[in-house]
Motif scaffolding. Sequence first.
Motif, PDB file in Angstrom:
ATOM      1  N   ARG A  81     -24.581 -54.361  17.034  1.00 14.48           N
ATOM      2  CA  ARG A  81     -25.243 -54.698  15.771  1.00 14.48           C
ATOM      3  C   ARG A  81     -26.161 -55.902  15.935  1.00 14.48           C
ATOM      4  O   ARG A  81     -27.232 -55.974  15.309  1.00 14.48           O
ATOM      5  CB  ARG A  81     -24.192 -54.953  14.681  1.00 14.48           C
ATOM      6  N   LEU A  82     -25.758 -56.850  16.779  1.00 10.32           N
ATOM      7  CA  LEU A  82     -26.616 -58.012  17.027  1.00 10.32           C
ATOM      8  C   LEU A  82     -27.908 -57.589  17.724  1.00 10.32           C
ATOM      9  O   LEU A  82     -28.999 -58.033  17.344  1.00 10.32           O
ATOM     10  CB  LEU A  82     -25.883 -59.048  17.876  1.00 10.32           C
ATOM     11  N   VAL A  83     -27.799 -56.761  18.747  1.00 10.25           N
ATOM     12  CA  VAL A  83     -28.985 -56.318  19.474  1.00 10.25           C
ATOM     13  C   VAL A  83     -29.949 -55.606  18.534  1.00 10.25           C
ATOM     14  O   VAL A  83     -31.170 -55.832  18.567  1.00 10.25           O
ATOM     15  CB  VAL A  83     -28.596 -55.402  20.651  1.00 10.25           C
ATOM     16  N   LYS A  84     -29.408 -54.762  17.666  1.00 11.28           N
ATOM     17  CA  LYS A  84     -30.258 -54.059  16.699  1.00 11.28           C
ATOM     18  C   LYS A  84     -30.949 -55.051  15.767  1.00 11.28           C
ATOM     19  O   LYS A  84     -32.162 -54.926  15.481  1.00 11.28           O
ATOM     20  CB  LYS A  84     -29.412 -53.074  15.884  1.00 11.28           C
ATOM     21  N   SER A  85     -30.231 -56.055  15.308  1.00 18.67           N
ATOM     22  CA  SER A  85     -30.806 -57.054  14.404  1.00 18.67           C
ATOM     23  C   SER A  85     -31.883 -57.880  15.091  1.00 18.67           C
ATOM     24  O   SER A  85     -32.918 -58.192  14.488  1.00 18.67           O
ATOM     25  CB  SER A  85     -29.702 -57.982  13.872  1.00 18.67           C
ATOM     26  N   VAL A  86     -31.656 -58.254  16.349  1.00 21.74           N
ATOM     27  CA  VAL A  86     -32.664 -59.008  17.098  1.00 21.74           C
ATOM     28  C   VAL A  86     -33.926 -58.163  17.281  1.00 21.74           C
ATOM     29  O   VAL A  86     -35.056 -58.647  17.119  1.00 21.74           O
ATOM     30  CB  VAL A  86     -32.112 -59.468  18.463  1.00 21.74           C
ATOM     31  N   ASN A  87     -33.749 -56.895  17.620  1.00 19.66           N
ATOM     32  CA  ASN A  87     -34.901 -56.003  17.790  1.00 19.66           C
ATOM     33  C   ASN A  87     -35.730 -55.903  16.506  1.00 19.66           C
ATOM     34  O   ASN A  87     -36.965 -55.855  16.557  1.00 19.66           O
ATOM     35  CB  ASN A  87     -34.436 -54.607  18.210  1.00 19.66           C
ATOM     36  N   GLU A  88     -35.037 -55.854  15.365  1.00 15.08           N
ATOM     37  CA  GLU A  88     -35.746 -55.735  14.093  1.00 15.08           C
ATOM     38  C   GLU A  88     -36.401 -57.053  13.680  1.00 15.08           C
ATOM     39  O   GLU A  88     -37.526 -57.064  13.188  1.00 15.08           O
ATOM     40  CB  GLU A  88     -34.769 -55.284  13.009  1.00 15.08           C
ATOM     41  N   ALA A  89     -35.697 -58.170  13.888  1.00 19.79           N
ATOM     42  CA  ALA A  89     -36.212 -59.462  13.428  1.00 19.79           C
ATOM     43  C   ALA A  89     -37.263 -60.038  14.367  1.00 19.79           C
ATOM     44  O   ALA A  89     -38.237 -60.655  13.923  1.00 19.79           O
ATOM     45  CB  ALA A  89     -35.054 -60.452  13.268  1.00 19.79           C
ATOM     46  N   TYR A  90     -37.065 -59.851  15.675  1.00 18.41           N
ATOM     47  CA  TYR A  90     -37.962 -60.448  16.670  1.00 18.41           C
ATOM     48  C   TYR A  90     -38.349 -59.380  17.690  1.00 18.41           C
ATOM     49  O   TYR A  90     -37.799 -59.339  18.805  1.00 18.41           O
ATOM     50  CB  TYR A  90     -37.272 -61.633  17.352  1.00 18.41           C
ATOM     51  N   VAL A 112     -33.104 -69.483  20.705  1.00 21.12           N
ATOM     52  CA  VAL A 112     -31.656 -69.502  20.944  1.00 21.12           C
ATOM     53  C   VAL A 112     -30.904 -69.739  19.636  1.00 21.12           C
ATOM     54  O   VAL A 112     -29.925 -69.051  19.321  1.00 21.12           O
ATOM     55  CB  VAL A 112     -31.303 -70.588  21.983  1.00 21.12           C
ATOM     56  N   GLU A 113     -31.361 -70.712  18.853  1.00 21.29           N
ATOM     57  CA  GLU A 113     -30.678 -71.027  17.597  1.00 21.29           C
ATOM     58  C   GLU A 113     -30.784 -69.879  16.598  1.00 21.29           C
ATOM     59  O   GLU A 113     -29.834 -69.601  15.862  1.00 21.29           O
ATOM     60  CB  GLU A 113     -31.264 -72.310  17.005  1.00 21.29           C
ATOM     61  N   ARG A 114     -31.946 -69.209  16.573  1.00 18.96           N
ATOM     62  CA  ARG A 114     -32.104 -68.083  15.650  1.00 18.96           C
ATOM     63  C   ARG A 114     -31.151 -66.941  16.011  1.00 18.96           C
ATOM     64  O   ARG A 114     -30.546 -66.328  15.130  1.00 18.96           O
ATOM     65  CB  ARG A 114     -33.557 -67.594  15.678  1.00 18.96           C
ATOM     66  N   VAL A 115     -31.017 -66.654  17.291  1.00 17.05           N
ATOM     67  CA  VAL A 115     -30.107 -65.586  17.719  1.00 17.05           C
ATOM     68  C   VAL A 115     -28.651 -65.996  17.460  1.00 17.05           C
ATOM     69  O   VAL A 115     -27.830 -65.178  17.033  1.00 17.05           O
ATOM     70  CB  VAL A 115     -30.324 -65.234  19.203  1.00 17.05           C
ATOM     71  N   ALA A 116     -28.339 -67.274  17.678  1.00 16.28           N
ATOM     72  CA  ALA A 116     -26.982 -67.757  17.389  1.00 16.28           C
ATOM     73  C   ALA A 116     -26.669 -67.633  15.899  1.00 16.28           C
ATOM     74  O   ALA A 116     -25.540 -67.268  15.515  1.00 16.28           O
ATOM     75  CB  ALA A 116     -26.827 -69.209  17.841  1.00 16.28           C
ATOM     76  N   ASP A 117     -27.647 -67.908  15.041  1.00 15.86           N
ATOM     77  CA  ASP A 117     -27.450 -67.753  13.595  1.00 15.86           C
ATOM     78  C   ASP A 117     -27.193 -66.296  13.225  1.00 15.86           C
ATOM     79  O   ASP A 117     -26.302 -65.984  12.425  1.00 15.86           O
ATOM     80  CB  ASP A 117     -28.679 -68.263  12.832  1.00 15.86           C
ATOM     81  N   LEU A 118     -27.990 -65.395  13.793  1.00 15.48           N
ATOM     82  CA  LEU A 118     -27.784 -63.966  13.553  1.00 15.48           C
ATOM     83  C   LEU A 118     -26.388 -63.538  14.001  1.00 15.48           C
ATOM     84  O   LEU A 118     -25.694 -62.793  13.309  1.00 15.48           O
ATOM     85  CB  LEU A 118     -28.837 -63.145  14.302  1.00 15.48           C
TER      86      LEU A 118
END
Length: 305
Positions: free
Chosen positions: A108-117, A280-286
């Motif tokens: 779910r994190l990988v999917k969210s990162v792909n969508e956000a960034y 890094v901080e944005r991904v940690a927040d997600l």
Amino acid sequence: MLDFRSIETFLWVVKLGSFRGAAQRLNTTQPAISQRIAQLEREMGVKLLNRDHRVASPTPSGRQMMVYAEKLIGLRSEMMAEVGDRSAMRGVLRLGVAETIVHTWLPRLVKSVNEAYPNLSLEIEVDITPNLSARLLAQEIELAFLVGPLSASGVHSRVLCDYAIGFLASPALGLGSGPVTRQDLVKFPMITFPRKTLPYEAVRAVFNRPDLPPIRLHASASLATVIHMAIEGLGIAVIPTAIVENELADERLQLLNTDFRIQPLTFAASWLASPDIVAVERVADLARQIAQGSVAVDADASARH
């Protein structure tokens, strides 16, 4: 005219102590790194690095330069994150992950990162917490999801979630639904995480009593292997219950009702202080948002078993 690429190159040569390390971090070649440093020194009119030894170290002028380089790179990163659109967040983020996370909310994190960034790529490596800690401190990865938080100089951490540890067995072992004691459990091999991990040491501590025979403790770096062995009745798995929801639902495994508990595992995101850490901080927040949502769902599912 100074450019950010040369300044960033200088910063990473100093932080990593070598041209080779900077080349790997910036995904380029050592000759390219040398060329950028030479250009920066020509434009500044001073020598910035000592190259007399295997470790590249800053000169007095280089140490002054580092103060401004960190400010400039930090401001650029902050500006891109706040002013630019999300597609401006680009590059490669090296992420180290404990296997429990892989079996729970990492997809779910990988999917969210792909969508956000959409222009930010993840290089994901799976390992046990002691190795992830060492790799983070050696700057071989930028972000680690591990059992923590990690306490070390220059490390930032953010608690992600807690996962309960359970004793899980095949129904074929006949341990039933009633209370199970240490004396009952010690008759079977225990299967858990590798040596030098907190769960391994916790299991040893539970059974390290004079009134009990020596425990048979199997360790594996592969949680899939641990789960498979438990399903086959080869021992009792001592792992987070959140990763075996499917196996519990279809009754291939049962959660034993023990008369004692093992401390839950607290997972954290950890990263080194750096001027260029916005991504890094944005991904940690997600990760924190997704992990906490995932734990709430897992707790509801566990309550139904």
